[in-house]
Write a protein that holds these residues in place. Structure first.
Motif, PDB file in Angstrom:
ATOM      1  N   ALA A  14       0.836  -1.203   0.000  1.00 17.91           N
ATOM      2  CA  ALA A  14       0.000   0.000   0.000  1.00 17.91           C
ATOM      3  C   ALA A  14       0.876   1.260   0.000  1.00 17.91           C
ATOM      4  N   GLY A  15       1.941   1.237   0.790  1.00 11.34           N
ATOM      5  CA  GLY A  15       2.850   2.381   0.821  1.00 11.34           C
ATOM      6  C   GLY A  15       3.509   2.625  -0.521  1.00 11.34           C
ATOM      7  N   ALA A  16       3.880   1.531  -1.211  1.00 14.80           N
ATOM      8  CA  ALA A  16       4.505   1.667  -2.530  1.00 14.80           C
ATOM      9  C   ALA A  16       3.534   2.273  -3.533  1.00 14.80           C
ATOM     10  N   LEU A  17       2.261   1.852  -3.481  1.00 15.87           N
ATOM     11  CA  LEU A  17       1.269   2.402  -4.395  1.00 15.87           C
ATOM     12  C   LEU A  17       0.982   3.874  -4.107  1.00 15.87           C
ATOM     13  N   ILE A  18       0.935   4.226  -2.830  1.00 13.49           N
ATOM     14  CA  ILE A  18       0.724   5.628  -2.469  1.00 13.49           C
ATOM     15  C   ILE A  18       1.904   6.480  -2.945  1.00 13.49           C
ATOM     16  N   ALA A  19       3.119   5.949  -2.775  1.00 17.88           N
ATOM     17  CA  ALA A  19       4.306   6.668  -3.254  1.00 17.88           C
ATOM     18  C   ALA A  19       4.262   6.814  -4.773  1.00 17.88           C
ATOM     19  N   PHE A  20       3.771   5.778  -5.445  1.00 17.65           N
ATOM     20  CA  PHE A  20       3.623   5.835  -6.895  1.00 17.65           C
ATOM     21  C   PHE A  20       2.661   6.947  -7.298  1.00 17.65           C
ATOM     22  N   CYS A  21       1.551   7.072  -6.577  1.00 20.99           N
ATOM     23  CA  CYS A  21       0.577   8.122  -6.894  1.00 20.99           C
ATOM     24  C   CYS A  21       1.170   9.509  -6.679  1.00 20.99           C
ATOM     25  N   ILE A  22       1.916   9.673  -5.588  1.00 26.48           N
ATOM     26  CA  ILE A  22       2.553  10.963  -5.317  1.00 26.48           C
ATOM     27  C   ILE A  22       3.555  11.300  -6.407  1.00 26.48           C
ATOM     28  N   ALA A  23       4.360  10.298  -6.805  1.00 28.60           N
ATOM     29  CA  ALA A  23       5.336  10.520  -7.873  1.00 28.60           C
ATOM     30  C   ALA A  23       4.633  10.857  -9.186  1.00 28.60           C
ATOM     31  N   GLY A  24       3.494  10.201  -9.446  1.00 25.37           N
ATOM     32  CA  GLY A  24       2.744  10.486 -10.671  1.00 25.37           C
ATOM     33  C   GLY A  24       2.249  11.915 -10.717  1.00 25.37           C
ATOM     34  N   VAL A  25       1.726  12.398  -9.591  1.00 29.86           N
ATOM     35  CA  VAL A  25       1.260  13.782  -9.528  1.00 29.86           C
ATOM     36  C   VAL A  25       2.425  14.743  -9.752  1.00 29.86           C
ATOM     37  N   ALA A  26       3.581  14.445  -9.142  1.00 36.74           N
ATOM     38  CA  ALA A  26       4.757  15.313  -9.299  1.00 36.74           C
ATOM     39  C   ALA A  26       5.224  15.341 -10.749  1.00 36.74           C
ATOM     40  N   ILE A  27       5.254  14.178 -11.394  1.00 41.17           N
ATOM     41  CA  ILE A  27       5.681  14.109 -12.789  1.00 41.17           C
ATOM     42  C   ILE A  27       4.717  14.888 -13.679  1.00 41.17           C
ATOM     43  N   ALA A  28       3.417  14.684 -13.467  1.00 39.88           N
ATOM     44  CA  ALA A  28       2.422  15.394 -14.271  1.00 39.88           C
ATOM     45  C   ALA A  28       2.537  16.902 -14.085  1.00 39.88           C
ATOM     46  N   ALA A  29       2.722  17.343 -12.829  1.00 40.47           N
ATOM     47  CA  ALA A  29       2.841  18.780 -12.559  1.00 40.47           C
ATOM     48  C   ALA A  29       4.071  19.362 -13.237  1.00 40.47           C
ATOM     49  N   TYR A  30       5.188  18.641 -13.165  1.00 44.58           N
ATOM     50  CA  TYR A  30       6.429  19.120 -13.788  1.00 44.58           C
ATOM     51  C   TYR A  30       6.267  19.260 -15.296  1.00 44.58           C
ATOM     52  N   ILE A  31       5.700  18.239 -15.938  1.00 43.17           N
ATOM     53  CA  ILE A  31       5.548  18.275 -17.391  1.00 43.17           C
ATOM     54  C   ILE A  31       4.568  19.363 -17.811  1.00 43.17           C
ATOM     55  N   ILE A  32       3.486  19.534 -17.050  1.00 47.86           N
ATOM     56  CA  ILE A  32       2.511  20.578 -17.382  1.00 47.86           C
ATOM     57  C   ILE A  32       3.150  21.966 -17.293  1.00 47.86           C
ATOM     58  N   ILE A 107      -1.361   9.445 -16.500  1.00 47.34           N
ATOM     59  CA  ILE A 107      -1.186   9.454 -15.048  1.00 47.34           C
ATOM     60  C   ILE A 107      -2.533   9.280 -14.345  1.00 47.34           C
ATOM     61  N   GLY A 108      -3.581   9.914 -14.890  1.00 45.56           N
ATOM     62  CA  GLY A 108      -4.907   9.767 -14.290  1.00 45.56           C
ATOM     63  C   GLY A 108      -5.385   8.327 -14.296  1.00 45.56           C
ATOM     64  N   CYS A 109      -5.219   7.644 -15.426  1.00 45.01           N
ATOM     65  CA  CYS A 109      -5.628   6.236 -15.520  1.00 45.01           C
ATOM     66  C   CYS A 109      -4.835   5.362 -14.551  1.00 45.01           C
ATOM     67  N   LEU A 110      -3.533   5.599 -14.472  1.00 44.12           N
ATOM     68  CA  LEU A 110      -2.700   4.785 -13.588  1.00 44.12           C
ATOM     69  C   LEU A 110      -3.018   5.050 -12.115  1.00 44.12           C
ATOM     70  N   MET A 111      -3.370   6.293 -11.792  1.00 44.34           N
ATOM     71  CA  MET A 111      -3.744   6.588 -10.404  1.00 44.34           C
ATOM     72  C   MET A 111      -5.087   5.948 -10.048  1.00 44.34           C
ATOM     73  N   LEU A 112      -6.032   5.949 -10.997  1.00 48.21           N
ATOM     74  CA  LEU A 112      -7.300   5.255 -10.762  1.00 48.21           C
ATOM     75  C   LEU A 112      -7.077   3.756 -10.610  1.00 48.21           C
ATOM     76  N   LEU A 113      -6.136   3.223 -11.395  1.00 50.93           N
ATOM     77  CA  LEU A 113      -5.785   1.810 -11.269  1.00 50.93           C
ATOM     78  C   LEU A 113      -5.202   1.533  -9.889  1.00 50.93           C
ATOM     79  N   ALA A 114      -4.288   2.407  -9.442  1.00 51.22           N
ATOM     80  CA  ALA A 114      -3.690   2.230  -8.116  1.00 51.22           C
ATOM     81  C   ALA A 114      -4.744   2.323  -7.023  1.00 51.22           C
TER      82      ALA A 114
END
Length: 205
Positions: A14-32, A107-114
Motif C-alpha cells: 500500500a505504501g509503494a502504491l501511495i508513493a507511486f501516486c505521489i510521484a505520478g502527480v509530481a511528474i504530471a505537474a512538472y511536465i505541465i 497518469i490519471g488512468c494509472l492513479m485510478l488503477l492504483a
C-alpha cells in the motif's frame, strides 16, 4: 458480473502504491509547467530554443592535438532562432498541448488503477480498461508530440540556414514504437486473462 474484492494489501504494498501516486502527480505537474513555459516561449515569437536532430551531418571542430580541425558527425544540437513561421509555432503549441493531455490521461488512468488496487481489486474489467486506455493514449500521444517537435525543428533549421540545409528528419523510432505497443499488449492481455481466471475461480462465469 465482476469480482470486486481480491484480497488485502500489505502495508508495504500500500505504501509503494501511495508513493507511486505521489510521484505520478509530481511528474504530471512538472511536465505541465514545462509545457506551459514552452508554449509561452513559442508564442513570444523571438529567440526560441529548438532541439534539432541531424542525419550524418559533418562539421569541423578544432579538437586536434595542435588545434587542427577534425571532422565530426553532428546528430543533435540546440539552436536558438530569432523567429519561426506561424505554422511551426502552431505545430509547437499543438505538440505541447498534446503532451499535457497525454500525460494527464496516462497518469490519471494509472492513479485510478492504483486506487482500485488499494481497495483490494486487482483484476477487473475496469482495471483492464484503465490499463489499455493509458497504454494506447501514451503510445499515440507521445508519437504525436514527437511529430510536432520534428516539424518545429525542421522549420528552425530552414530559418537559420535559409533553406540551404535539408534536415527533414521525422524521427519516430519504429522499433521503439513497436516494442512499446508489444509491452502494452502483453500487459493488457495479462489483465484480461487475470480478470477471466478470477471470475472463473469464484464461479462467476
Amino acid at each position: 458480473m465482476t469480482s470486486t474484492k481480491q484480497g488485502t494489501l500489505s502495508r508495504g504494498d500500500a505504501g509503494a502504491l501511495i508513493a507511486f501516486c505521489i510521484a505520478g502527480v509530481a511528474i504530471a505537474a512538472y511536465i505541465i509547467v514545462f509545457s506551459i513555459i514552452r508554449i509561452i516561449t513559442l508564442v513570444s515569437g523571438t529567440m526560441i530554443p529548438v532541439m534539432v536532430e541531424f542525419v550524418d551531418q559533418p562539421i569541423e571542430a578544432p579538437l586536434g592535438a595542435n588545434g587542427e580541425s577534425i571532422t565530426l558527425e553532428l546528430d543533435r544540437a540546440s539552436l536558438t532562432v530569432p523567429s519561426l513561421p506561424p505554422v511551426a509555432i502552431g505545430a509547437g503549441v499543438l505538440g505541447q498541448i498534446t503532451q499535457i493531455v497525454t500525460i494527464v490521461v496516462v497518469i490519471g488512468c494509472l492513479m485510478l488503477l492504483a486506487r482500485g488496487i488499494l481497495s483490494g481489486t486487482v483484476f477487473s474489467r475496469r482495471n483492464t480498461a484503465l490499463v489499455m486506455v493509458a497504454g494506447i493514449v501514451g503510445l499515440v500521444g507521445f508519437a504525436a508530440v514527437r511529430f510536432f517537435e520534428n516539424m518545429v525543428a525542421n522549420a528552425a533549421v530552414s530559418a537559420v540556414t535559409d533553406n540551404a540545409l535539408n534536415n527533414a528528419v521525422m524521427s519516430i523510432e519504429p522499433f521503439t514504437f513497436i516494442l512499446a505497443a508489444f509491452i502494452i499488449s502483453v500487459i493488457g492481455t495479462a489483465f484480461v486473462i487475470g480478470d477471466r481466471l478470477q471470475r472463473e475461480t469464484e464461479g462467476l462465469v
